[in-house]
Structures are given as structure tokens and as C-alpha cells.
Scaffold this active site. Structure first.
Site, PDB file in Angstrom:
ATOM      1  N   THR A   1       0.810  -1.212   0.000  1.00 60.97           N
ATOM      2  CA  THR A   1       0.000   0.000   0.000  1.00 60.97           C
ATOM      3  C   THR A   1       0.846   1.265   0.000  1.00 60.97           C
ATOM      4  OG1 THR A   1      -0.021  -0.188   2.378  1.00 60.97           O
ATOM      5  CG2 THR A   1      -1.916  -1.074   1.205  1.00 60.97           C
TER       6      THR A   1
ATOM      7  N   ASN B   1       0.892  10.841   1.483  1.00 55.54           N
ATOM      8  CA  ASN B   1       1.539  10.790   0.167  1.00 55.54           C
ATOM      9  C   ASN B   1       0.459  10.682  -0.904  1.00 55.54           C
ATOM     10  OD1 ASN B   1       2.627   9.725  -2.304  1.00 55.54           O
ATOM     11  ND2 ASN B   1       4.503   9.216  -1.214  1.00 55.54           N
TER      12      ASN B   1
ATOM     13  N   GLU C   1      -9.641   1.503   3.233  1.00 55.04           N
ATOM     14  CA  GLU C   1     -10.895   0.796   3.031  1.00 55.04           C
ATOM     15  C   GLU C   1     -12.034   1.648   2.486  1.00 55.04           C
ATOM     16  OE1 GLU C   1     -10.835  -2.511   6.407  1.00 55.04           O
ATOM     17  OE2 GLU C   1      -9.556  -0.812   6.750  1.00 55.04           O
TER      18      GLU C   1
END
Lengths: 358, 693
Positions: free
Chosen positions: B465, B585, B659
Site C-alpha cells: 500500500t 503521500n 478501506e
């Protein structure tokens, strides 16, 4: 995976002799299906005879203007060949709708014809399957049958043939050239694959040791159009729910059509329809073809013609939708090939709002 | 990318692990060097319930290269067999089809697999139940549901309010079982050196993994080292150790110290690595004619495994999403002879939002008002469930920004009226939310090296991720140095303790500890440290959690095309706008949002684990038959976010983004499909057959 021997055949006759002489031997070309089956325990050959390097990889014109497609021509090369694209667009379209780029690079013409069903019960060795283990029973019959047959099935097997390419070839009246221990023979593609009947373990009429060397496409008359339409559960990389290959020629307009009144629709001079995803083999819709020949190209005629075919359908609980899907897809393809305007469902005739679906 | 300025968060930094991954140098679990390894292949049960009566291992044992064949008769005993998912090869009981009943360890993977095929198992089969039905006989109420939430909630008098409401939507929605299917299969490499266990594992939580393993093998946690520097996705299925981790560590006890390597096949992942329960959700919404909701009920039936309980918090979303004076949520479980369900991306919110947000679309139509306006009219001033103020609730801003960017004003409210080149076309919207969770039990350590770098250590895990990159940025900002001066170390229990890469909590939880460690480091060592200077810091509990409801919000917009002849359905456009607090980011965050939306399209159109009740088996257990979106299914996809820092979400101001991208996505697609066709599909997935006319 069971340990196995590997041999490279030096020529087609040597390959045939090697496999014919060993009941537990198998030909290996692209391996995209067989190797999977060896991992899954569906196939356990003791010897693989590699034919991938044999000189069966040419696409050549035939004297009568058709094409001979070598058995080991990769699917990607076949789809991209200029003569295939120009003369038989239905075949190029069918090939490109199948598998992925990587698989098409590896898979061959002969191997594509010999693909085995993707029935999930066939592929899981922990469940009964008459095709994998004759006499053990059909798990699909009362199981999950979304992808299964609605035409030509038996109580022993309701699996479908997975190939797109073969469906197009069926509509093109292709012939399969075969080399066997006792010489050559040629079989019409329509007769090459079998219906399951009480021997679902036999997908085709090939005998053990017989090798496909080529597929021959006969020439098509001037003015013939063709198309392949595949309906599937995602936009790519999925087997067909249903697919339609259509090859069709309209009659030349006659002088009498030049009058002031509305032009009557052109008549269908010749038509061949093959269906994928509905049967144990590429299904030639001969009742529909019969009903269309010589008839005016109208949506009404299309609909009646495919209904003549579909009255023989025996859907299962999970795939009853395929009857409607085949009907709509055939009509859609014929409409497009004949240049018939969509007579219903346009922006002016909206579907009713608020309709409920289970 | 060289960045000299101190404020490193918010920068579009390239992945610090990107180069190693592209070059194939970033080791995943199976790829760690192991000396003289052995390979494991399991035998799985072919019945769903019963007992093993005999196992014939002779043919397997005599094969060349076979090191050991383990069954419940000869496998080493576990010290704790209470967790029946993890108690592998400890008894003759079979609790679901596909369960481990034996395992072969061999010198090569091929030999192990072939030998496993030669193990013969006989069973005494008992009747099983494997299919979820709303009228299941023995539905029960679990003590609590996932995330420690209450099973049922009620406010006011929902039934009376429904009886008197002017407009009522009363519908049942279903979502099928779905499998996480990360790209990297679940993999464990285990080696015992005396009484110490070394595990290379594809896991979302190295410290949790060893905490689970230690009591099973009767060792202290310090005797186990779990290493996971790079993980190829998990989506929740690697959050908790599954049976294969125990099996591999157990097998490694009989190899004389040789490592045992085991990667699940894709087919095995459908039985042994968790999945999302199917859900049956009844939604009742009662409103005034102008769409103000007075009553909202959400009653859920779902499944668990008879051998281990997992209760998805499906209706949790309906407790906080919209204002309604009268509310009820319930969860009932059917205990079935099936594999153990577990976490899958946004457990609870993901399936629950399908029911709630399609019901909202139906209510909007019933009231004749725009679906966005309906949500505006039911925006709560405070959290309806807890009565606390929201720390940050920008749902309406997300909806308005999304509507502007997506072109919502071009929507034709009359369904089934737009036909483009043979495709019926429509657009739809759904709201999204996900709670902000921060786990306190995190420690980071910072050490200044002789060559002038800051080593930042924490046992966090990067699932792919972007944690390697985000944590580097957080450390750089907290230390007031450039990211290139930070040497991050993660994915190892030899590093300070860290919580799971799950619940969208990783970055905020680990980041808080890193900030704490950086502050401690500057306090103890100042701005000009010496080589070897070291400090530790902890992530503190968030005091704002007591006073505020902490949630992220979002708006999902979809354009759907349905072929007028064939019923084929495609998502031609999708756009999401999210409010998730501070974005560390933008590059990796955007990927996270788009990944969630892509998975949401898969949920909407494709994903469905089909149970064949006769066998008690998911039958479409491979990637040919279990469809996820292909590239061609994902067309125009855009993710945006509101610029914000949530001052109540801890020192980082970030709430988590893993999520929320999937929540509401399937509902937006279903609502768009209705707008396109006039056909309301309430049962996922939205397949072509459901749109044939």
C-alpha cells in the site's frame, strides 16, 4: 504432478507413431490446457510427445482460394494474419475474444480445437464427473450450471465446449485434416466435436494417436459478411456465456427495387450461424439457418428463425437466461450484418421505470 | 527524489521500495533464502462434516524425496487446541470441506504434491449445512460483532414509526460470499532452531502472528521471530494467522531443523484463508413525503463457521450514517459447516453500505427527490448512535464536489431513457464512510548512525500500500530532516512492537509512535546527535476518541452502460471524493482509493463465491471462475480528496484510507444500473442475465 517422460518428435509421422504406440502418451503443443490438467490431476500422461517445433506452423492459400491453417500456428498469429482478417473476419474476431494475449501467443490451432470443457466439476477431481471418470456421475446436472449447456446435452454430461475459435470455424464450414497411424483423413469441423450422449469422456472423433495437422477454410463467395459476438461476464478474459458466429450473404438488389415506394429489405441468400457456450460442441443453428435462407432480412424474421432453433433448448435452473441471451445476441448480430435498424429499444421507447427484478 | 525541505508529508514521493520491486529484489515470503529447504503440500478433506476413520499414507511415504507425512495420528501436539481453525492435525474431526487432514513434506514441491495425491483418507460422513438462508432454523445472536461492537441496537420505537411513516422502503438486499484473493498467495516458511522458531510469513501483522503462535507451540513470544518486509496484498485475509501458518510451523518440527516452505495454491485460498460472509439484509426506511427519515432499521442475517465464530458488523454503518429518531440494527448468525469467514476490506461497512445506499436510492425515487438532496436532508448534526459530535464530517462537501466534477446535473432522473450506441446508460451515487481507528500499542525506535542517517524501526508491515514510503515521510517530517536521511526498518518482530496493517489504522497508529519517538529523540539528543544515540516513543491513546465520533466520509459516483440486447454491464466511469483527514503521500493514497474503487467494481459486477451445498464447497475456486475485474473492465476511474487535517485524529491528523474506497462503490454502480435500465437489482453481483429483456 506425476513424473512423466518427454520426447520431441522429429516429424509428424514419428509423433503419431510415438503416441499411437503408448496408450498413456499425449501430444504436447502450446500446453496451455494440458499442463494445467496435469497439475490439477485431471490428466496424468506418462509420456509427452512435443510437436510444437514441427513444420505445421504455416498459413497457406489453397488452390480454390481458401486457406490451410497449420495445426501449430499460434492463435495470436492466426488472428493477425492479413488474409484471415480480410477474408474471414469472424475467425479473427473469435480468436481475439478468447483468453489473453499471453495465452494466445502460446496456444495453437490444433490445441484450441482440443480444449476440454471448463466445467468446474470436471476441473475438480474431488467431485464426480462422467467426462473425467466415466460412470461416476455428473455433478453439474444438479449443481452450479451458469456456464453449462442448453442444447444437445445428455443426462450424463451438460458441459460446454469452451473454444471461441471453433465456433467461428464451424460457421465457416472448416475441415480438420488428421494424420493417423493408418494414414490421412479429413473431417468437417461440425462433425469433429461430439455431443456427450453416453460417452462424455470423448470430446471429439479423434482416435488415440491421431494428430491434427491443419484446418482448411473453404473460400467464401464474393459479398459474404461475417462477425463474431461474445457475451461474457466481464469485458475480457472470460469464457462465453453465449457467443454467435454468423457468416452471411445478401441477395443483390433487383432492378424492381428502384421504384418510388419504400425499398423492400434485401433477401438473405446464404447464412451460417454457429453458437458457442450452449453445447458440448460448437452448435450449428441449422433450424435457424433454414428459416432464414431466401427470407427478407428483417428483425421479425431473425427472431422467428432463432426461435425455431431455441425451441429445442433444454435449459437448467441456473442457465435459463441463456435462451433469451442467445435470441437477443443472434438478432443483434444479424441486425448489424444486414444493416437493419434497431426496431425496438431505442431512445424513443424506454424500458418501463420501476420494474422489479428478483 | 531528493527533498531538502523538512515538511515531508504531503509530498508526492515515489515509492522508496519501488526500485527493488521492479528489479525483483524485494523478497516476498517464499523468496527468502532458506538452506536445504523442504516443501509442504497438504491433503484437504473431501467431506464437509464428520470424522476421519482411516488414513493410508504408505504410498506417499515410500515415494522418493518424501521427508514426512503428517496426519492427526502422528503430528506433534499443540499446547493449545482451543481455536479449531488453528488446531491443525490435532483430531479426527472434520468441520468443513477443504480442511487440512494431512500434509506431506518433501525435498521438492513436485514430490510433495504428488505424494499428497497418493494419501488415501476414509471418513465417517455426517450431515452438513453449508448454504445461508434467511429462514435458517437455528439463527443465533452473537455476544458481540466484529470490532467489539454491540450485536443489536435500538432507539425509539421503530415498528410504530414505520407503521405511521408516509413513505416506506422495505426491501431485502443480498451480497454473496467473496474471497479476498490478494495477488501474493498466503505463504509461510518456517524453521525451528532448537526451541526458537523463525517464520517468513505473508502477513499483515508480524507481532500479532507470533502472539498467536506462541501459546500453540508452548513457547514465549520472544522465541519466535516473524519476518515480512514485503507483502503482495492481503485485504484483511492476512490480518490473522490462518491454519497454514500453524501447519507449516508444525511440520517444521519433524524435519530435523530444515526449513519448510508452503505457499497456498489459488484454489486452496478459497478454503483456508478467510472470506467475506454472504449477507441477507432487510432495510426499512420510513420518511416524510419530503424525504426526512424518521425511522431506519437494518436487520442482518449472515454466516459463521461452526468451528469458529466470526460476526461481520454489517449493519454498523446504519447506526451513524443518517439521522433518524427511531433506529434498529440486528445481526443474526447461521452456524454452518463452512470455512471460517474473516476480515475482507472494510468488513461491515462494505456489505452494509450496499443495502443502506441502494435503499437510500429507492427512498429518493419514492419521494421524487434527487438522491444527493435526500442525503442533505438527512445529514445528522451529531452521531445519532453515541450523541457525540463528529470530529470531522464532510459528507455533503464530498457529494457536492463529486457532483460538480462528475457532471451529476446531466443525470436524467427518469430511468431507462438514455441509449448510446446500443447501450443503456445511467449514473448513480452512493455515500461512503469508514471509522477512524488508531491502535495505541505501537512503539518506534530511532537511532542515529555513524554515517549520518536516522534508522527508524517499527514492526509495521507494508502490504504493497505504500507504508515504506509514508512512514519514511512521517519520520522525516517529525525529525525535521529530508526523507533521504531516513533509513526505515519494518516487517520484523525484532523491531519494536506494532499493530496490524488493517482497519485503515496502520499509518495513523505507527505514525503516531514514530512521531513520539522523534520527539523523544530530539528531547534526549537535540538537533546534532552523535552516532549511536537512540530513543523510543509510543503511540498514545487518542483522547479525542472519548469526546468525538471519528469517521471518514466519501461520495461515490458511477456511470454504467447496459447493452440493450445482451444485458452486458460495464462501468464506463467512476469518480470518488473522500474526506479522510491528512493525506501523507498523494501518489500512494490515490492508488489506495482507486484500488478500493476497483475492488468495489469487482464486488458490483463480478465477485461471487458460489456454494454447492451438496458438497459444502465453493465450486468456482479459481481465477477462471471467480471473476475479479480485468483491465478492460476498469475504464475511467478518478479519485479526489478534500484537503484537511483532522485535529482530533492524533498527532498526524490522518484517519486512514485503505478501506473507504470500496465502501458504497457497489451501491453507486447498482444505482447507476437502475438509472440506466429501470431494473432494480438488489442481489449482487449485477450480471448480464439480470438485465435481459
Amino acid at each position: 504432478m506425476k513424473p512423466f517422460d518427454y520426447a520431441r518428435a522429429a516429424s509428424p509421422p514419428e509423433a503419431v507413431a510415438a503416441v499411437a504406440g503408448n496408450p498413456a502418451a499425449a501430444f504436447l503443443a502450446g500446453g496451455t490446457n494440458l499442463v494445467d490438467h496435469m497439475k490439477l490431476g485431471i490428466a496424468a500422461p506418462e509420456q509427452l510427445v512435443d510437436i510444437s517445433h514441427l513444420p505445421l506452423d504455416k498459413i497457406e492459400g489453397t488452390d480454390d482460394g481458401g486457406l490451410r491453417l497449420g495445426a501449430t500456428v499460434p492463435n495470436s498469429d492466426l488472428a493477425a494474419h492479413p488474409l484471415v482478417r480480410q477474408r474471414y473476419p469472424v475467425l479473427s474476431q473469435a480468436l481475439l475474444s478468447g483468453a489473453s494475449g499471453q495465452l494466445r501467443n502460446a496456444a495453437t490451432t490444433g490445441g484450441n480445437l482440443l480444449q476440454r470443457t471448463r466445467c468446474i466439476y470436471f476441473q475438480d477431481v474431488t467431485t464426480p464427473c462422467n467426462k473425467r471418470n466415466p460412470g461416476s456421475g455428473c455433478s453439474a446436472l444438479e449443481g452450479y450450471t451458469r456456464y453449462h449447456a442448453i442444447l444437445g446435452a445428455s443426462m450424463d454430461c451438460v458441459a460446454v465446449h469452451p473454444s471461441d475459435m471453433a465456433v467461428a470455424m464451424a460457421a465457416l464450414n472448416a475441415r480438420v485434416e488428421i494424420l493417423g497411424p493408418s494414414g490421412d483423413r479429413s473431417v468437417g469441423l461440425h462433425s469433429f466435436h461430439r455431443l456427450p450422449q453416453d460417452q462424455p469422456q470423448r470430446d471429439t472423433v479423434l482416435e488415440h494417436g491421431e494428430l491434427i495437422t491443419a484446418v482448411v477454410l473453404p473460400p467464401l463467395p464474393e459479398g459474404t459478411r461475417s462477425a463474431y459476438r461474445k457475451v461474457r461476464d466481464r469485458a475480457s478474459y472470460a469464457f462465453a456465456l453465449v457467443s454467435v458466429a454468423a457468416v452471411l450473404r445478401l441477395e443483390e438488389p433487383t432492378e424492381t427495387d428502384d421504384g418510388d415506394g419504400p425499398a423492400s429489405p434485401p433477401k438473405i441468400a446464404e447464412v451460417r450461424l454457429a453458437l458457442g457456450g450452449v453445447a458440448h460442441k460448437p452448435w450449428r443453428a441449422t433450424f435457424a439457418e433454414e428459416a432464414l435462407r431466401g427470407q427478407p432480412a428483417t428483425e421479425e424474421k431473425f427472431r422467428r428463425a432463432i426461435d425455431a432453433e431455441l425451441q429445442h433448448a433444454v435449459p437448467l435452473p441456473d442457465n435459463a437466461f441463456k435462451v433469451t441471451m442467445v435470441r437477443n445476441t443472434v438478432v443483434s448480430v444479424l441486425r448489424e450484418l444486414c444493416g437493419v435498424d434497431q426496431s425496438s429499444g431505442g431512445a424513443g421507447t424506454p424500458a418501463s421505470g420501476g420494474e422489479d427484478r428478483p | 527524489m531528493r527533498v531538502q525541505q523538512p515538511a515531508a508529508t504531503g509530498l508526492d514521493l515515489e515509492r522508496v521500495d519501488g526500485r527493488a520491486k521492479v528489479l525483483g529484489l524485494a523478497p516476498y515470503a517464499y523468496e527468502h533464502p532458506a538452506e536445504n529447504p523442504t516443501y509442504l503440500y497438504p491433503v484437504q478433506s473431501t467431506i464437509a462434516r464428520g470424522r476421519i476413520t482411516a488414513i493410508d499414507t504408505a504410498a506417499a511415504e515410500t515415494m522418493d524425496g518424501v521427508v514426512a507425512v503428517l496426519t492427526h495420528l502422528n503430528a506433534p501436539r499443540l499446547a493449545d487446541a482451543a481455536d479449531k481453525e488453528l488446531a491443525v492435525l490435532q483430531s479426527d474431526e472434520v468441520g468443513f470441506r477443504g480442511q487440512f487432514v494431512a500434509a506431506v513434506v518433501a525435498d521438492s514441491p513436485e514430490a510433495a504434491r504428488e505424494a499428497a495425491a497418493r494419501v488415501r483418507v476414509q471418513y465417517h460422513q455426517e450431515p452438513h449445512h453449508a448454504a445461508l438462508r434467511a429462514d435458517h432454523e437455528d439463527l443465533y445472536k452473537p455476544e458481540q460483532i466484529n470490532a467489539g461492537l454491540e450485536t443489536d441496537t435500538q432507539a425509539g420505537d421503530p415498528d410504530a414509526a414505520l407503521a405511521s411513516a408516509a413513505v416506506v422502503v422495505d426491501r431485502t438486499y443480498t451480497t454473496p460470499a467473496e474471497h479476498n484473493n490478494p495477488m501474493e498467495p498466503h505463504t509461510t516458511v518456517a524453521q525451528w532452531e532448537g526451541d526458537r522458531l523463525l517464520v517468513f510469513d505473508s502477513t499483515q501483522a508480524v507481532h500479532n502472528a507470533r502472539k498467536t503462535l506462541a501459546p500453540l507451540f508452548d513457547v514465549e513470544v520472544e522465541q519466535i521471530r516473524v519476518v515480512a518486509p514485503h507483502v503482495g496484498g492481503g485485504f484483511g485475509s492476512k490480518g490473522l494467522p490462518h491454519a497454514h501458518v500453524v501447519l507449516t510451523a508444525l511440520a517444521a518440527k519433524v524435519t530435523g531443523g530444515r526449513p519448510v516452505k508452503y505457499a497456498l495454491t489459488r484454489q486452496q485460498m478459497f478454503f483456508l484463508a478467510g472470506y467475506r460472509t454472504p449477507t441477507i439484509q432487510r432495510l426499512q426506511l420510513g420518511a416524510s413525503p419530503d424525504g426526512r427519515i424518521s425511522v431506519l432499521t437494518h436487520d442482518v442475517v449472515e454466516q459463521t463457521s461452526a468451528i469458529k465464530e466470526f460476526a461481520e458488523q454489517t449493519a454498523g454503518i446504519s447506526r451513524m450514517m443518517y439521522s433518524a429518531d427511531h433506529r434498529r440494527t440486528t445481526h443474526r448468525l447461521a452456524s454452518l459447516d463452512v470455512p471460517v469467514p474473516s476480515w475482507m476490506r472494510a468488513p461491515g461497512e462494505c456489505p452494509g453500505s450496499f443495502g443502506l445506499e441502494v435503499a437510500m436510492d429507492e427512498l429518493a425515487e419514492a419521494c421524487g427527490i434527487d438522491p444527493i438532496e435526500l442525503r442533505v436532508r438527512n445529514e445528522p448534526a451529531i452521531d445519532p448512535e453515541t450523541g457525540k459530535p463528529f470530529a470531522s464530517r464532510h459528507l455533503l462537501a464530498c457529494l457536492r464536489e463529486g457532483a460538480r466534477r462528475f457532471g451529476w446535473e446531466r443525470r436524467n432522473a427518469q430511468p431507462g431513457t438514455v441509449l448510446v450506441d446500443g447501450w443503456r446508460t445511467g449514473i448513480g451515487v452512493a455515500a461512503s464512510t469508514y471509522p477512524a481507528r488508531r491502535q495505541p500499542a505501537n512503539t518506534a525506535r530511532i537511532r542515529f548512525t555513524a554515517d549520518g542517517f536516522y534508522e527508524v524501526q517499527i514492526g509495521a508491515v507494508d502490504l504493497g500500500t505504500g507504508a515504506w514510503t509514508a512512514l519514511t515521510q512521517i519520520a522525516a517530517e517529525a525529525l525535521e530532516c529530508g526523507p533521504e536521511q531516513v533509513r526505515l526498518q519494518i516487517g520484523d518482530t525484532d523491531l519494536p512492537v506494532a499493530t496490524v496493517a488493517g482497519g485503515s489504522s496502520g499509518t495513523a497508529s505507527w505514525g503516531s509512535a514514530i512521531i513520539g519517538a522523534a520527539q523523544m529523540f530530539r528531547k534526549e539528543h537535540g538537533g546534532f546527535p552523535s552516532a549511536g544515540d537512540t530513543s523510543e516513543g509510543d503511540g498514545e491513546r487518542n483522547p479525542a476518541g472519548k469526546n468525538y465520533a471519528l469517521h471518514s466520509f466519501g461520495a461515490q459516483f458511477a456511470e454504467v452502460q447496459v447493452h440493450a440486447d445482451t444485458g452486458e454491464i460495464r462501468v464506463s466511469r467512476m469518480l470518488g471524493v473522500y474526506s479522510a483527514g491528512r493525506i501523507i503521500n498523494p501518489r500512494t493514497a490515490r492508488s489506495q482509493f482507486l484500488g478500493g474503487m476497483t475492488m468495489g467494481i469487482g464486488m458490483a459486477l463480478h465477485e461471487q463465491s458460489v456454494m454447492d451445498e451438496r458438497f459444502g464447497m465453493i465450486v468456482n475456486h479459481d481465477f477462471a471462475d471467480y471473476h475479479v475485474p480485468s483491465n478492460a473492465d476498469i475504464r475511467q476511474l478518478e479519485a479526489f480528496w478534500l484537503e484537511e487535517v483532522d485535529e482530533h485524529a492524533g498527532p498526524l491528523g490522518a484517519r486512514g484510507i485503505g478501506e473507504i474506497g470500496i465502501v458504497g462503490a457497489a451501491a453507486a454502480v447498482a444505482n447507476a444500473a437502475y438509472n440506466a435500465t429501470g431494473i432494480r437489482v438488489r442481489d449482487l453481483p449485477l450480471t448480464a442475465d439480470k438485465f435481459l429483456t
